[in-house]
Design a protein around this motif. Sequence first.
Motif, PDB file in Angstrom:
ATOM      1  N   THR A  97     -11.183  -5.891 -15.417  1.00 25.98           N
ATOM      2  CA  THR A  97      -9.815  -5.630 -14.955  1.00 25.98           C
ATOM      3  C   THR A  97      -8.944  -5.091 -16.090  1.00 25.98           C
ATOM      4  N   ASP A 153     -16.788   2.255 -18.942  1.00 26.28           N
ATOM      5  CA  ASP A 153     -15.503   2.880 -18.676  1.00 26.28           C
ATOM      6  C   ASP A 153     -15.572   4.386 -18.976  1.00 26.28           C
ATOM      7  N   GLY A 180      -9.075  -1.623 -16.159  1.00 20.39           N
ATOM      8  CA  GLY A 180      -8.418  -1.006 -15.002  1.00 20.39           C
ATOM      9  C   GLY A 180      -9.382  -0.625 -13.895  1.00 20.39           C
ATOM     10  N   ILE A 181     -10.611  -1.080 -13.970  1.00 24.71           N
ATOM     11  CA  ILE A 181     -11.599  -0.732 -12.944  1.00 24.71           C
ATOM     12  C   ILE A 181     -11.522  -1.754 -11.814  1.00 24.71           C
ATOM     13  N   PRO A 182     -11.427  -1.269 -10.548  1.00 25.27           N
ATOM     14  CA  PRO A 182     -11.337  -2.235  -9.451  1.00 25.27           C
ATOM     15  C   PRO A 182     -12.572  -3.129  -9.373  1.00 25.27           C
TER      16      PRO A 182
END
Lengths: 376, 98
Positions: free
Chosen positions: A156, A116, A159-161
């Motif tokens: 997820t 991240d 927040g990463i697709p």
Amino acid sequence: MSETSHSNKAGRAEHTIPAPMSLLAELTHRCPLSCPYCSNPVELERKAQELSTEDWLRVLEEAAELGILQVHFSGGEPMARPDLYTLISHAHKLNLYTNLITSGVLITPQTMKRLDESGLDHVQLSFQDTDGPEADRLSDFPQVQPRKLEAARLITQAGIPLTLNFVLQKANISRMPAMFALARQLDAQRVEMAHTQYYGWALKNRAALLPSRTQLEEASRYVAAEETKGGLAIDYVTPDYYAERPKPCMGGWGQRFLNISPSGHVLPCHAAETIPSLTFDNVRDHSLSHIWYHSRAFTLFRGTDWMPEPCASCARKEIDWGGCRCQALALLGDASQTDPVCSLSPHRHLIDEAIAEAEKTNEQVFIYRRMGQNTR
Amino acid sequence: MTTHAPHTMLTEDDCPGFSRGYRLQHDKVREQWVIQAPERALLADPIAVAILQELDGQTRLGVVIDRLAERYEAPRDQIATDVLALLSDLTEKRIIRL
Ligand code: SF4
Ligand code: SF4
């Protein structure tokens, strides 16, 4: 090719050949799993041959300069390289879109945090199946499923697709509805369902993996039903064996895409090392730009000049580019022939025979991908 | 987490921005603007570029529309329609978030 004609061409190459869009960076062939349809070459490269961190940092700079927009970090398992985070953040600083293609088994809260913070844009998480025991059997790795589910949750949560990737084959087509359900449950944005492509490891296991025509129709029905629901992007790749015409080769050989192997060989496609007549330049010796525009591996099948009949006089030659070079090689022993999947090929019967054989084969006995244990 | 409603319609009070994993980027080699997205780069036309460049996740769309109307000397109504339609569509595709 003579030196003169080569240098003539070299002068114009940058103007007539499109710049590449995407780079598949295979950081390592090491992987804790051993899938029988692995797309890595059957001759796996070892750790001692792998490119150094400095090599990769330089290659990423050259890639951005050359026009690459997206970098896919892959393997083997790319998370087996401890410098993965350094490479992602460097790519990110160069404004390259970073995608991680992973089995997820090395994703933990700690490694996720580092991914991240490196600025990772997207994760493609591969699943063998929705069924736990079946996933263990396919990957030859115990308790693989709970680790993948946990990985999806962590991705997820950050927040990463997320894209889920399933390789379809005979034994798991009936579970496609469950695969879609899993994708929705994990809040994935996309799901990729690709039928196995038959070269390398998968060709060794073809009769055990290739679905029947009835199964294929079943698969298409599942996809159509899911598409009507919306909210999930579905990328469905049909098996070319059942088509009349081959699939276009990555938008054309040497047109959009390049692949760098763990030891630094630059390939027009991930399976190109199977073609014995090709030699590959290495990023240790040449710039990426020089290799893209001038190396023989890229110029050999670029465009349409190399094509034999029936492709040479075919209206589709700039649509599918004569199909897959690696498939022509794997099945005909000659990479410069028309892809035998094409019904205009004089060798289409080989495909039909493989389909007939697969229809008769029910029991699945696999040759698993292994380092240093290459069978036949 | 954003729940995905099938027909999102944005209003001038929304302050949208790009979702994680999506961004507008100038492709200097091909001299074009693209939206970087998972597994693909989408070509962005000049109108989309003008709109998307204004988004920062904090500015109200009403303000964005005022600015564009002034800059392009175009009727505000028309700009508002274009902006809300484009961004509603991109929100539905999860490229833009509120
Ligand atoms: S003949 Fe060649 S170019 Fe024509 S459809 Fe078949 S593979 Fe494609
Ligand atoms: S040659 Fe075949 S395997 Fe290689 S990129 Fe083209 S279609 Fe894929």
